[in-house]
Scaffold this active site. Structure first.
Site, PDB file in Angstrom:
ATOM      1  N   ASN A  29      25.753-128.564 -89.279  1.00 49.22           N
ATOM      2  CA  ASN A  29      26.872-127.936 -89.508  1.00 49.22           C
ATOM      3  C   ASN A  29      27.959-128.664 -89.683  1.00 49.22           C
ATOM      4  O   ASN A  29      28.404-128.936 -88.410  1.00 49.22           O
ATOM      5  CB  ASN A  29      27.147-126.601 -88.787  1.00 49.22           C
ATOM      6  N   TYR A  51      17.849-116.579 -85.688  1.00 51.32           N
ATOM      7  CA  TYR A  51      17.698-117.547 -86.908  1.00 51.32           C
ATOM      8  C   TYR A  51      16.834-116.768 -88.047  1.00 51.32           C
ATOM      9  O   TYR A  51      17.091-116.970 -89.389  1.00 51.32           O
ATOM     10  CB  TYR A  51      16.821-118.693 -86.595  1.00 51.32           C
ATOM     11  N   CYS A  98      27.918-121.284 -86.211  1.00 50.69           N
ATOM     12  CA  CYS A  98      26.541-121.670 -85.886  1.00 50.69           C
ATOM     13  C   CYS A  98      26.211-121.056 -84.199  1.00 50.69           C
ATOM     14  O   CYS A  98      24.974-121.166 -84.034  1.00 50.69           O
ATOM     15  CB  CYS A  98      26.160-122.814 -86.223  1.00 50.69           C
ATOM     16  N   HIS A  99      27.198-121.074 -83.430  1.00 53.96           N
ATOM     17  CA  HIS A  99      26.941-120.872 -82.046  1.00 53.96           C
ATOM     18  C   HIS A  99      26.631-119.536 -82.028  1.00 53.96           C
ATOM     19  O   HIS A  99      26.012-119.221 -80.790  1.00 53.96           O
ATOM     20  CB  HIS A  99      28.128-121.254 -81.432  1.00 53.96           C
ATOM     21  N   GLU A 125      33.611-115.269 -76.264  1.00 50.78           N
ATOM     22  CA  GLU A 125      33.768-114.295 -77.228  1.00 50.78           C
ATOM     23  C   GLU A 125      33.344-112.752 -76.535  1.00 50.78           C
ATOM     24  O   GLU A 125      33.723-111.971 -77.048  1.00 50.78           O
ATOM     25  CB  GLU A 125      33.017-114.563 -78.369  1.00 50.78           C
TER      26      GLU A 125
END
Length: 208
Positions: free
Chosen positions: A170, A147, A178-179, A205
């Site tokens: 979001n 962050y 945002c993950h 991912e």
């Protein structure tokens, strides 16, 4: 000549067929209505739902682009009411406008896509929150950022809490990643879709 009365099972089968026929007719009529609204330029917000490994997602798009992606835990009915109030009451389930977004999201969840190429409508985000969203896509597929790092990238190094708020609100999760934002100590932090969904996306991912 006697007639054998229909058995309950037979009645049930007939009812199921009639129900399926009725649903198919309704679907055809709805599709015609959506297409007519699109042609007439009176379809301001089109939406559909899509089943995914993180649960059903609500997708909504204006003529400018994808405007909303919502998890089931956000209450799809409530999200649609909010869209009708904040954008336009001329809102209709119209999957055709969302075909490209649907295809790309499905490719993402099957590991065939690591970058979205979709027009986005960020009208639901304002001020610093919108600035944060524009920087989230700079976090590459399979990578994470803190962050604090996102706050610095957005030009306000001390606005760590505001970055957290921007991620929590979001309007386009999954698409605007945002993950991929985590705490400085490496722990996941909160997520609009829940921590389990965040784990699924990051694990996806991380898969070669």
């Amino acid at each position: 000549m006697t007639t054998t009365p229909a058995t309950p099972a037979g009645d049930g089968e007939l009812l199921a067929r009639l129900t399926e026929t009725d649903q198919a007719t309704q679907e055809r009529l709805h599709a015609r209505l959506a297409a007519a609204a699109e042609r007439a330029g009176i379809l301001d917000v089109a939406y559909r739902t899509l089943d995914t490994p993180v649960g059903p997602l609500l997708l909504a798009a204006t003529e400018r682009g994808l405007v909303r992606v919502a998890y089931a835990r956000e209450d799809h009915d409530k999200v649609l009411q909010q869209l009708a109030g904040s954008l336009s009451p001329r809102l209709l389930r119209a999957p055709a406008r969302l075909e490209n977004a649907t295809r790309q999201i499905e490719e993402y969840f099957t590991g065939r896509r690591n970058l979205f190429d979709l027009p986005l409508d960020l009208c639901l985000a304002h001020g610093f929150r919108r600035t944060v969203l524009t920087h989230l896509s700079e976090i590459g597929y399979g990578a994470t950022a803190s962050y604090a790092a996102v706050a610095a990238a957005a030009g306000s190094p001390k606005a760590v809490r505001a970055v957290g708020t921007a991620c929590a609100t979001n309007p386009l999760p999954v698409i605007v990643p945002c993950h991929r934002v985590v705490r400085s100590d490496g722990t996941l932090g909160q997520y609009v879709g829940g921590t389990d969904a965040k784990k699924v996306l990051l694990a996806l991912e991380a898969t070669p």
